[in-house]
Design a protein around this motif. Structure first.
Motif, PDB file in Angstrom:
ATOM      1  N   GLU A  66      45.923  15.332  37.211  1.00 55.77           N
ATOM      2  CA  GLU A  66      46.463  14.402  36.205  1.00 55.77           C
ATOM      3  C   GLU A  66      47.140  15.166  35.070  1.00 55.77           C
ATOM      4  OE1 GLU A  66      46.721  11.308  36.607  1.00 55.77           O
ATOM      5  OE2 GLU A  66      45.095  10.567  37.851  1.00 55.77           O
ATOM      6  N   VAL A  67      46.496  16.236  34.605  1.00 60.38           N
ATOM      7  CA  VAL A  67      47.052  17.007  33.486  1.00 60.38           C
ATOM      8  C   VAL A  67      48.336  17.726  33.905  1.00 60.38           C
ATOM      9  CG1 VAL A  67      46.620  18.909  31.880  1.00 60.38           C
ATOM     10  CG2 VAL A  67      44.804  17.268  32.387  1.00 60.38           C
ATOM     11  N   GLU A  68      48.371  18.229  35.126  1.00 56.84           N
ATOM     12  CA  GLU A  68      49.547  18.964  35.602  1.00 56.84           C
ATOM     13  C   GLU A  68      50.800  18.087  35.629  1.00 56.84           C
ATOM     14  OE1 GLU A  68      47.664  22.372  38.580  1.00 56.84           O
ATOM     15  OE2 GLU A  68      48.095  20.384  39.382  1.00 56.84           O
ATOM     16  N   ASN A  69      50.602  16.772  35.717  1.00 58.33           N
ATOM     17  CA  ASN A  69      51.732  15.852  35.798  1.00 58.33           C
ATOM     18  C   ASN A  69      51.949  15.067  34.506  1.00 58.33           C
ATOM     19  OD1 ASN A  69      52.482  16.217  38.654  1.00 58.33           O
ATOM     20  ND2 ASN A  69      50.425  15.478  39.039  1.00 58.33           N
ATOM     21  N   ALA A  70      51.375  15.550  33.415  1.00 59.51           N
ATOM     22  CA  ALA A  70      51.441  14.799  32.151  1.00 59.51           C
ATOM     23  C   ALA A  70      52.611  15.244  31.287  1.00 59.51           C
ATOM     24  CB  ALA A  70      50.134  14.967  31.383  1.00 59.51           C
ATOM     25  N   ASP A  71      53.043  14.337  30.417  1.00 63.65           N
ATOM     26  CA  ASP A  71      54.082  14.635  29.441  1.00 63.65           C
ATOM     27  C   ASP A  71      53.493  15.054  28.097  1.00 63.65           C
ATOM     28  OD1 ASP A  71      56.612  13.900  30.897  1.00 63.65           O
ATOM     29  OD2 ASP A  71      55.527  12.001  31.088  1.00 63.65           O
ATOM     30  N   VAL A  85      32.834  22.920  25.918  1.00 65.99           N
ATOM     31  CA  VAL A  85      32.109  22.636  27.157  1.00 65.99           C
ATOM     32  C   VAL A  85      33.067  22.852  28.324  1.00 65.99           C
ATOM     33  CG1 VAL A  85      30.901  20.869  28.499  1.00 65.99           C
ATOM     34  CG2 VAL A  85      30.576  20.988  26.029  1.00 65.99           C
ATOM     35  N   TYR A  86      32.714  23.794  29.169  1.00 63.01           N
ATOM     36  CA  TYR A  86      33.557  24.095  30.328  1.00 63.01           C
ATOM     37  C   TYR A  86      32.915  23.500  31.579  1.00 63.01           C
ATOM     38  CZ  TYR A  86      36.509  27.092  27.556  1.00 63.01           C
ATOM     39  OH  TYR A  86      37.407  27.543  26.630  1.00 63.01           O
ATOM     40  N   PRO A  87      33.721  23.109  32.585  1.00 59.42           N
ATOM     41  CA  PRO A  87      35.153  23.390  32.717  1.00 59.42           C
ATOM     42  C   PRO A  87      36.085  22.429  31.989  1.00 59.42           C
ATOM     43  CG  PRO A  87      34.375  22.292  34.691  1.00 59.42           C
ATOM     44  CD  PRO A  87      33.155  22.499  33.814  1.00 59.42           C
ATOM     45  N   ALA A  88      35.555  21.381  31.359  1.00 62.76           N
ATOM     46  CA  ALA A  88      36.430  20.374  30.737  1.00 62.76           C
ATOM     47  C   ALA A  88      37.423  20.989  29.768  1.00 62.76           C
ATOM     48  CB  ALA A  88      35.585  19.321  30.035  1.00 62.76           C
ATOM     49  N   ALA A  89      36.975  21.959  28.965  1.00 63.13           N
ATOM     50  CA  ALA A  89      37.829  22.545  27.935  1.00 63.13           C
ATOM     51  C   ALA A  89      39.036  23.273  28.525  1.00 63.13           C
ATOM     52  CB  ALA A  89      37.013  23.498  27.065  1.00 63.13           C
ATOM     53  N   SER A  90      38.938  23.682  29.778  1.00 61.48           N
ATOM     54  CA  SER A  90      40.038  24.427  30.400  1.00 61.48           C
ATOM     55  C   SER A  90      41.189  23.515  30.821  1.00 61.48           C
ATOM     56  CB  SER A  90      39.526  25.192  31.629  1.00 61.48           C
ATOM     57  OG  SER A  90      39.105  24.289  32.644  1.00 61.48           O
ATOM     58  N   LEU A  91      41.019  22.205  30.721  1.00 61.35           N
ATOM     59  CA  LEU A  91      42.071  21.290  31.178  1.00 61.35           C
ATOM     60  C   LEU A  91      43.383  21.514  30.428  1.00 61.35           C
ATOM     61  CD1 LEU A  91      40.102  17.960  31.702  1.00 61.35           C
ATOM     62  CD2 LEU A  91      41.280  19.308  33.456  1.00 61.35           C
ATOM     63  N   LEU A  92      43.305  21.897  29.149  1.00 66.37           N
ATOM     64  CA  LEU A  92      44.525  22.112  28.386  1.00 66.37           C
ATOM     65  C   LEU A  92      45.418  23.167  29.020  1.00 66.37           C
ATOM     66  CD1 LEU A  92      42.663  20.662  26.268  1.00 66.37           C
ATOM     67  CD2 LEU A  92      43.878  21.951  24.518  1.00 66.37           C
ATOM     68  N   ASP A  93      44.792  24.112  29.734  1.00 68.16           N
ATOM     69  CA  ASP A  93      45.560  25.201  30.336  1.00 68.16           C
ATOM     70  C   ASP A  93      46.483  24.721  31.454  1.00 68.16           C
ATOM     71  OD1 ASP A  93      44.140  26.856  28.651  1.00 68.16           O
ATOM     72  OD2 ASP A  93      42.638  27.368  30.164  1.00 68.16           O
ATOM     73  N   PHE A  94      46.238  23.508  31.959  1.00 63.42           N
ATOM     74  CA  PHE A  94      47.013  23.013  33.099  1.00 63.42           C
ATOM     75  C   PHE A  94      48.180  22.120  32.678  1.00 63.42           C
ATOM     76  CE2 PHE A  94      42.855  24.096  34.749  1.00 63.42           C
ATOM     77  CZ  PHE A  94      43.171  24.807  35.905  1.00 63.42           C
ATOM     78  N   LEU A  95      48.299  21.864  31.390  1.00 58.42           N
ATOM     79  CA  LEU A  95      49.425  21.065  30.908  1.00 58.42           C
ATOM     80  C   LEU A  95      50.700  21.898  30.996  1.00 58.42           C
ATOM     81  CD1 LEU A  95      50.135  18.313  29.511  1.00 58.42           C
ATOM     82  CD2 LEU A  95      50.010  19.555  27.350  1.00 58.42           C
ATOM     83  N   PRO A  96      51.779  21.330  31.532  1.00 59.76           N
ATOM     84  CA  PRO A  96      53.034  22.097  31.597  1.00 59.76           C
ATOM     85  C   PRO A  96      53.433  22.637  30.225  1.00 59.76           C
ATOM     86  CG  PRO A  96      53.228  20.061  32.862  1.00 59.76           C
ATOM     87  CD  PRO A  96      51.919  19.990  32.148  1.00 59.76           C
ATOM     88  N   LYS A  97      53.969  23.844  30.227  1.00 62.14           N
ATOM     89  CA  LYS A  97      54.336  24.500  28.977  1.00 62.14           C
ATOM     90  C   LYS A  97      55.387  23.665  28.230  1.00 62.14           C
ATOM     91  CE  LYS A  97      53.195  29.357  29.511  1.00 62.14           C
ATOM     92  NZ  LYS A  97      52.076  29.016  30.390  1.00 62.14           N
TER      93      LYS A  97
END
Length: 228
Positions: free
Chosen positions: A161-166, A177-189
């Motif tokens: 979901e994050v990889e395809n977000a705007d 709290v990981y792994p939840a906190a790592s989700l930001l890393d998957f947002l497109p630059k």
């Protein structure tokens, strides 16, 4: 008509706190006066399942006494403009009760239980759970909660979901709290990120992150949605 832009919202205890739900852990590391590992780990379950069941029974009862707040309702209303996907670390159902249509629970759900032997056997559950309440496979029912040391089964879906977000909005989580906190890393630059939390940590220099040091109900009003 142009396709709606997609915003992924990651929520944590801070958004539920304003509805009166106790945050996951307070300053002394306890949760409702319990050592977290006693009530939120496989080891705690093996040691004292009746304590664990009663702990979540109390949480489930409390859930019936609270309501979604204006931040939950705000996110629901933004579905008119955006494709809103909510990924929550919370185990309550306040997003659903506010009317949000796409909610993904990373850490399980209070109003569900499952077989302790087969995690695929999941049941909706409104009332207390007791020792002797069994799943259809004959195993004891346990809370449908992701405890410390257990896999987070919805993580892969959340990453997609994050990889395809705007853009992303982070509300009421310390991002520790990981792994939840790592989700930001998957947002497109280059995509915007808003972080709403009065106690939020400092971030590595990322020009796309805007920090709003307010509570959830106040902070959502400061988001510039034209940036998405």
């Amino acid at each position: 008509m142009s396709q709606k832009k997609k915003i992924v919202v990651l929520t944590g205890a801070g958004i539920s706190a304003e509805s009166g739900i106790s945050t996951f852990r307070d300053a002394n590391g306890l949760w409702e006066n319990h050592d977290i590992m006693e009530v939120a780990s496989p080891q705690g379950w093996q040691k004292n399942p009746s304590l664990v069941l009663e702990f979540y029974n109390q949480r489930r009862r409390q859930l019936k006494e609270v309501e979604s707040n204006s931040a939950h309702l705000f996110l629901k209303n933004m579905e008119e403009r955006f494709d809103m996907v909510i990924i929550t670390q919370n185990v309550d159902d306040l997003h659903e009760r506010a009317g949000s249509s796409k909610v993904l629970h990373l850490h399980g759900e209070l109003r569900k239980v499952r077989s302790e032997a087969n995690e695929e056997l999941v049941y909706n559950w409104e009332d207390d759970v007791h020792l002797g309440d069994l799943a259809e496979d004959g195993a004891q029912l346990r809370p449908h909660i992701v405890w410390f040391g257990e896999m987070v089964p919805m993580m892969e879906t959340a990453i997609q979901e994050v990889e395809n977000a705007d853009g992303m909005i982070v509300i009421g989580t310390s991002l520790q709290v990981y792994p939840a906190a790592s989700l930001l890393d998957f947002l497109p630059k280059g995509k915007p990120i808003y972080v709403i939390d009065p106690n939020t940590i400092e971030f590595q220099k990322n020009p796309m992150i805007q920090i709003i040091r307010k509570t959830a109900t106040e902070g959502v009003l400061d988001i510039d949605f034209d940036k998405f």
